[in-house]
Structure formats: structure tokens, C-alpha cells
Motif scaffolding. Structure first.
Motif, PDB file in Angstrom:
ATOM      1  N   PHE A  88     -10.910  -0.276  -3.761  1.00 40.65           N
ATOM      2  CA  PHE A  88     -10.743   0.174  -1.691  1.00 40.65           C
ATOM      3  C   PHE A  88     -10.792  -0.998  -1.195  1.00 40.65           C
ATOM      4  O   PHE A  88     -12.350  -0.969  -1.072  1.00 40.65           O
ATOM      5  N   ARG A  89     -10.377  -1.339  -0.112  1.00 39.75           N
ATOM      6  CA  ARG A  89     -11.127  -2.180   0.701  1.00 39.75           C
ATOM      7  C   ARG A  89     -10.771  -1.775   3.040  1.00 39.75           C
ATOM      8  O   ARG A  89      -9.785  -1.038   3.051  1.00 39.75           O
ATOM      9  N   TYR A  90     -11.940  -2.231   3.690  1.00 39.50           N
ATOM     10  CA  TYR A  90     -11.011  -1.868   4.876  1.00 39.50           C
ATOM     11  C   TYR A  90     -10.174  -3.028   5.451  1.00 39.50           C
ATOM     12  O   TYR A  90     -10.270  -3.933   5.321  1.00 39.50           O
ATOM     13  N   TYR A  91      -9.378  -2.579   5.955  1.00 38.60           N
ATOM     14  CA  TYR A  91      -8.026  -2.836   6.716  1.00 38.60           C
ATOM     15  C   TYR A  91      -8.268  -2.813   7.919  1.00 38.60           C
ATOM     16  O   TYR A  91      -8.135  -1.242   8.524  1.00 38.60           O
ATOM     17  N   PRO A  92      -8.165  -3.521   8.839  1.00 37.56           N
ATOM     18  CA  PRO A  92      -8.176  -3.446   9.898  1.00 37.56           C
ATOM     19  C   PRO A  92      -6.363  -2.687  11.266  1.00 37.56           C
ATOM     20  O   PRO A  92      -5.633  -2.837  10.518  1.00 37.56           O
TER      21      PRO A  92
END
Length: 255
Positions: free
Chosen positions: A194-198
């Protein structure tokens, strides 16, 4: 006496996968109940709505919707209230649109529905239909339709005790090319997927899985479903304690 089966999902009560699961359940039993969220609860994990009032709406005979509820909420409502004095023998969760493989099961609402079912004393089975996201995001349900009943029947026949629940993923190959059922461990990723995604909207972002962390284990659920074309079944334990480590650490941690 016929099996009593409870169905839930995390894509919502009107999602196409739950209709497939109902077909599977009705081929196993004439005592089928549906208790599902009113909307999409993907990624809800094992969230329980403590401190929030929920509403149950009845759609038809043995068919209920929990407004604002998670899959775990739905199973609790079904097993401890709606089904009365005889809770379900089997809880089927899904069929999810898209695979739930590897560490992703820790946040999966589909897996949580089966997990809560097992915690309530049933055989809990989560089912997901894999998607080849490199080609399209469209879901081809044919593998789940073709092999779902045999897979559920095999797990129910083999299940021992109530200390486990079962995570099933159907491959996205042609059903005739499916090679069988493989019982495999889940893929532990090298890091969280899971990642930050703009977002395109200023100041906003998504939590997303932009890429699969590598390397992948050849014998894991991820590669066995995606690359090898098997229906994967992963038995998962409710007892999460590492008993070997607990024994080793006992007496060594002091204040």
C-alpha cells in the motif's frame, strides 16, 4: 439436516459476485441466508462498527442488507441475531471482484467476512475472482462460476475444527485451462503493497497498490494463481500467536 449457509461480501449486496456465490450456496443447500453491506466496503478489513447504530433492511425471505455495515458487521448480525438459535454452519464471503492474495488479505473485507464466520463457529470461506490488471480491469467471472461449487464442496468436506478460515482465488485463465486446486501459503511481500498515491485534485490523495512488491515466491498464492493457472486455497489460522517465539521469549523479557 441441510447445511445452513450465510453469504456476505465486501462489494455490496448488488455486486455481480454475490449472485455467483448464491448459486454456489444453493447447489450445496436449501437453507441459504444473505446478509451483506448496502455498498462497497472493499479494504474495510475486519472493521466492526462499535458505537455506531446500524440498520438492517429485509429485501426478501432470508435476504438482508446492513446499511453502512462492514462484512464483519453483517456476519455478526447474521450469526448472532438474524439466524436465530441456529447459526450458519458455513459462511461464504464473496465472490470478490479481483484477487485477494498475499498480505492483502490483512485488509480485505472479503477475507474478514470469512474470518468472522470462523470466529463465530462456522467454516469460513472467502472467494475472489482474479483479474489480469495488465490487460484490463474488467472481471471475467467464468472461472468462479465454473469451479466455485467444486472448490467450496472440497473445502467443506476437508475442514477440521474451527481454528481456520480459507482464502480462495480463482485464476483469470479460461476455465478449461485451469489446472486444479493448489493449497499454498500466502505471499509475504518484501514490504507493504500500500502506497500514497497523489490525486489529480490538489491536496488530495489515495491509498493504492500502484505495483506489486517484488520478489515473488514461486510457491505462493500470488504466482500459483496468476502464473500457473490454479485455483489457490490458503488455510489461515485464527490463532495468530507465534507459539515458538512465545516459548523462546518466555522469561527473557523483564522489567
Amino acid at each position: 439436516m441441510s447445511l445452513r449457509i450465510l453469504i456476505t461480501n465486501d462489494d455490496g449486496v448488488d455486486a455481480p459476485g454475490i449472485a455467483i456465490m448464491e448459486d454456489i450456496a444453493r447447489a450445496l443447500s436449501d437453507d441459504v441466508w444473505i446478509v451483506a453491506p448496502d455498498g462497497n466496503q472493499s479494504g474495510a478489513g475486519h472493521r466492526l462498527s462499535f458505537g455506531h447504530e446500524l440498520t438492517i433492511q429485509q429485501r426478501s425471505h432470508q435476504h438482508f442488507v446492513v446499511l453502512g455495515g462492514s462484512p464483519a458487521d453483517c456476519v455478526v448480525a447474521g450469526m448472532t441475531h438474524l439466524l436465530g438459535e441456529r447459526p450458519a454452519d458455513v459462511v461464504l464471503s464473496g465472490v470478490n471482484a479481483g484477487q485477494n492474495l498475499g498480505d492483502i488479505v490483512n485488509c480485505s473485507g472479503t477475507a474478514a467476512g470469512a474470518r468472522e464466520g470462523a470466529m463465530q463457529g462456522a467454516i469460513g470461506i472467502a472467494m475472489s475472482q482474479g483479474v489480469d490488471y495488465e490487460v484490463s480491469r474488467d472481471v471475467d467471472w467464468s472461472n468462479a462460476r465454473t469451479h466455485g461449487l467444486a472448490t467450496a464442496r472440497a473445502i467443506i468436506a476437508a475442514a477440521e475444527g474451527r481454528g481456520h478460515y480459507y482464502n480462495v482465488n480463482f485464476p483469470f485463465c479460461d476455465p478449461l485451462a485451469t489446472r486444479g486446486i493448489a493449497v499454498v501459503p500466502l505471499q509475504r511481500f518484501s514490504r507493504s503493497p500500500f502506497r500514497y498515491y497523489p490525486s489529480d485534485n490538489a491536496g488530495k490523495f489515495f491509498v493504492a497498490i500502484p505495483e506489486t512488491p517484488l520478489p515473488l515466491d514461486a510457491g505462493s498464492d500470488f504466482e500459483t494463481m496468476r502464473r500457473d493457472g490454479y485455483v489457490t486455497v490458503t488455510p489461515l489460522m485464527l490463532q495468530q500467536t507465534d507459539l515458538v517465539l512465545a516459548t523462546r521469549l518466555n522469561g527473557t523479557l523483564t522489567l
